[in-house]
Design a protein around this motif. Structure first.
Motif, short mmCIF file in Angstrom:
data_model
loop_
_atom_site.label_atom_id
_atom_site.label_comp_id
_atom_site.label_asym_id
_atom_site.label_seq_id
_atom_site.Cartn_x
_atom_site.Cartn_y
_atom_site.Cartn_z
N ASP A 161 -23.01 -21.37 1.92
CA ASP A 161 -23.42 -22.62 1.30
C ASP A 161 -22.37 -23.67 1.63
O ASP A 161 -21.23 -23.62 1.14
N THR A 162 -22.72 -24.65 2.47
CA THR A 162 -21.78 -25.70 2.85
C THR A 162 -22.05 -27.00 2.09
O THR A 162 -21.65 -28.07 2.52
N ASP A 173 -11.53 -12.00 11.22
CA ASP A 173 -11.67 -10.68 10.61
C ASP A 173 -12.49 -10.83 9.33
O ASP A 173 -13.13 -11.85 9.11
N LEU A 174 -12.49 -9.83 8.49
CA LEU A 174 -13.30 -9.88 7.27
C LEU A 174 -12.42 -9.99 6.02
O LEU A 174 -12.84 -9.63 4.92
N GLU A 175 -11.20 -10.53 6.16
CA GLU A 175 -10.30 -10.61 5.02
C GLU A 175 -10.68 -11.75 4.06
O GLU A 175 -10.38 -11.68 2.87
N TYR A 176 -11.32 -12.79 4.59
CA TYR A 176 -11.67 -13.96 3.77
C TYR A 176 -13.19 -14.14 3.79
O TYR A 176 -13.83 -14.01 4.82
N ASP A 177 -13.75 -14.49 2.63
CA ASP A 177 -15.19 -14.46 2.42
C ASP A 177 -15.81 -15.86 2.48
O ASP A 177 -15.55 -16.69 1.60
N PRO A 178 -16.63 -16.16 3.50
CA PRO A 178 -17.27 -17.48 3.60
C PRO A 178 -18.18 -17.83 2.43
O PRO A 178 -18.51 -19.02 2.25
N SER A 179 -18.58 -16.86 1.62
CA SER A 179 -19.41 -17.19 0.47
C SER A 179 -18.65 -18.05 -0.54
O SER A 179 -19.25 -18.60 -1.48
N GLU A 180 -17.34 -18.18 -0.36
CA GLU A 180 -16.52 -18.98 -1.27
C GLU A 180 -16.29 -20.40 -0.77
O GLU A 180 -15.46 -21.13 -1.32
N TYR A 181 -17.01 -20.81 0.26
CA TYR A 181 -16.83 -22.17 0.79
C TYR A 181 -17.06 -23.24 -0.27
O TYR A 181 -16.42 -24.30 -0.24
N THR A 182 -17.97 -23.00 -1.20
CA THR A 182 -18.23 -24.03 -2.21
C THR A 182 -16.98 -24.33 -3.03
O THR A 182 -16.72 -25.49 -3.38
N ARG A 183 -16.18 -23.29 -3.33
CA ARG A 183 -14.92 -23.51 -4.05
C ARG A 183 -13.97 -24.39 -3.23
O ARG A 183 -13.27 -25.26 -3.78
N SER A 228 -5.99 -20.02 -2.52
CA SER A 228 -4.88 -19.16 -2.92
C SER A 228 -5.34 -17.76 -3.30
O SER A 228 -6.22 -17.59 -4.14
N ARG A 229 -4.69 -16.77 -2.69
CA ARG A 229 -4.96 -15.37 -3.01
C ARG A 229 -4.29 -14.96 -4.32
O ARG A 229 -4.52 -13.86 -4.82
N PHE A 230 -3.45 -15.84 -4.87
CA PHE A 230 -2.67 -15.49 -6.05
C PHE A 230 -3.06 -16.30 -7.29
O PHE A 230 -2.39 -16.23 -8.31
N LYS A 231 -4.17 -17.03 -7.21
CA LYS A 231 -4.61 -17.83 -8.37
C LYS A 231 -5.82 -17.23 -9.08
O LYS A 231 -6.37 -17.86 -9.98
N GLY A 232 -6.26 -16.06 -8.65
CA GLY A 232 -7.33 -15.41 -9.38
C GLY A 232 -8.71 -15.62 -8.79
O GLY A 232 -9.53 -16.34 -9.35
N GLY A 233 -8.95 -15.00 -7.63
CA GLY A 233 -10.29 -14.95 -7.09
C GLY A 233 -11.06 -13.81 -7.73
O GLY A 233 -10.60 -13.19 -8.69
N SER A 234 -12.23 -13.49 -7.19
CA SER A 234 -13.05 -12.46 -7.82
C SER A 234 -12.48 -11.06 -7.60
O SER A 234 -12.61 -10.20 -8.46
N VAL A 264 -7.38 -23.65 -4.84
CA VAL A 264 -8.43 -22.95 -5.58
C VAL A 264 -8.24 -21.45 -5.38
O VAL A 264 -7.79 -21.01 -4.32
N GLY A 265 -8.57 -20.67 -6.37
CA GLY A 265 -8.45 -19.22 -6.26
C GLY A 265 -9.54 -18.64 -5.36
O GLY A 265 -10.69 -19.06 -5.42
N ILE A 266 -9.16 -17.70 -4.52
CA ILE A 266 -10.10 -17.01 -3.64
C ILE A 266 -9.88 -15.50 -3.72
O ILE A 266 -8.83 -15.03 -4.14
N SER A 267 -10.88 -14.76 -3.30
CA SER A 267 -10.73 -13.31 -3.18
C SER A 267 -10.09 -12.98 -1.83
O SER A 267 -10.01 -13.83 -0.94
N TYR A 268 -9.66 -11.74 -1.67
CA TYR A 268 -8.96 -11.36 -0.44
C TYR A 268 -9.16 -9.88 -0.19
O TYR A 268 -8.80 -9.05 -1.02
N GLN A 269 -9.75 -9.56 0.96
CA GLN A 269 -9.98 -8.17 1.35
C GLN A 269 -9.09 -7.85 2.55
O GLN A 269 -9.53 -7.83 3.68
#
Length: 235
Positions: A28-29, A94-104, A120-126, A201-206
């Motif tokens: 979602d862009t 790679d697949l470490e960052y999730d494009p579904s979080e573009y809205t954030r 930020s990987r340290f601000k509380g993503g999912s 903004v907080g993001i998830s990280y795999q």
């Protein structure tokens, strides 16, 4: 603002590049027309062939090629030069960052609050994959050191997810060829006049293990310290 350029530096990511592109194209862009600028940094596996197959199917993908491996910073320098969007977003291949979080990431800019957004990987993503302790310590140390020189209060300077208004990117000349790009561009943004409005903004990280293809090492951490000093004190 009407267009988003997603710049994807890529080196030996045959296993993931098609999935990343599919996820970016499905993201979602927030109404922005999206172009993908993929920079192949002289991959030695089947990455280039995979990208060429994607460009044959999709007209929103722009492929740039390096004829010698130069590093992530060099690939981003090439990608920024080719990006035409009102907003420019960095996406790893790679697949470490999730494009579904573009809205954030896009919302603070589209709401006219921000000029630059760090994920930020340290601000509380999912969710965040549990991996290397010393990598986490190193990231936080480099962010702290960078903040001391830039007078910013970032929590994750080394994050991949950085988003800029297009005019900000066009004002910055990237000099670092490898992972020194992260502290370099942070320093150059921090010393712009007037100071751009910077949000996190907080993001998830795999995250990946080295066996799964992780490339950054301790030498890059040493270089990052050098870059923090160089690009803040010797501008």
């Amino acid at each position: 603002m009407n267009t988003l350029s997603v710049v994807i530096p890529c080196f030996n990511e045959e296993a993931t590049i098609a999935t990343v592109v599919a996820r970016v194209r499905d993201a979602d862009t927030m109404g922005l027309k999206c172009e993908l600028v993929i920079v192949d940094d002289y991959s030695t596996d089947g990455t280039l062939a995979a990208i060429e197959a994607l460009t044959a199917k999709h007209d929103d993908i722009k492929l740039c090629r390096h004829h010698v491996n130069q590093g992530k910073g060099a690939a981003l320098r090439t990608g920024f030069a080719e990006a035409s969007g009102d907003i420019v977003l960095i996406q790893d291949a790679d697949l470490e960052y999730d494009p579904s979080e573009y809205t954030r990431l896009l919302k603070p800019i589209l709401e006219q609050n921000a000029d630059v957004v760090y994920g930020s990987r340290f601000k509380g993503g999912s969710s965040t994959r549990v991996l290397y302790f010393w990598h986490s310590v190193g990231n936080k140390f480099l962010t702290l050191l960078s903040n001391m020189f830039t007078d910013l209060n970032l929590t994750d300077m080394e994050t991949c997810y950085k988003v800029f208004r297009g005019e900000i990117v066009k004002k910055i000349q990237i000099e670092e060829n490898r992972f020194g790009f992260e502290p370099e561009i942070t320093a150059k943004i921090a010393h712009m006049e007037p100071l751009p409005r910077i949000y996190e903004v907080g993001i998830s990280y795999q995250g990946r293990t080295y066996a799964e293809g992780k490339k950054i090492g301790w030498r890059d951490g040493v270089r990052a310290i050098y870059c923090i000093i160089r690009y803040n004190l010797f501008r």
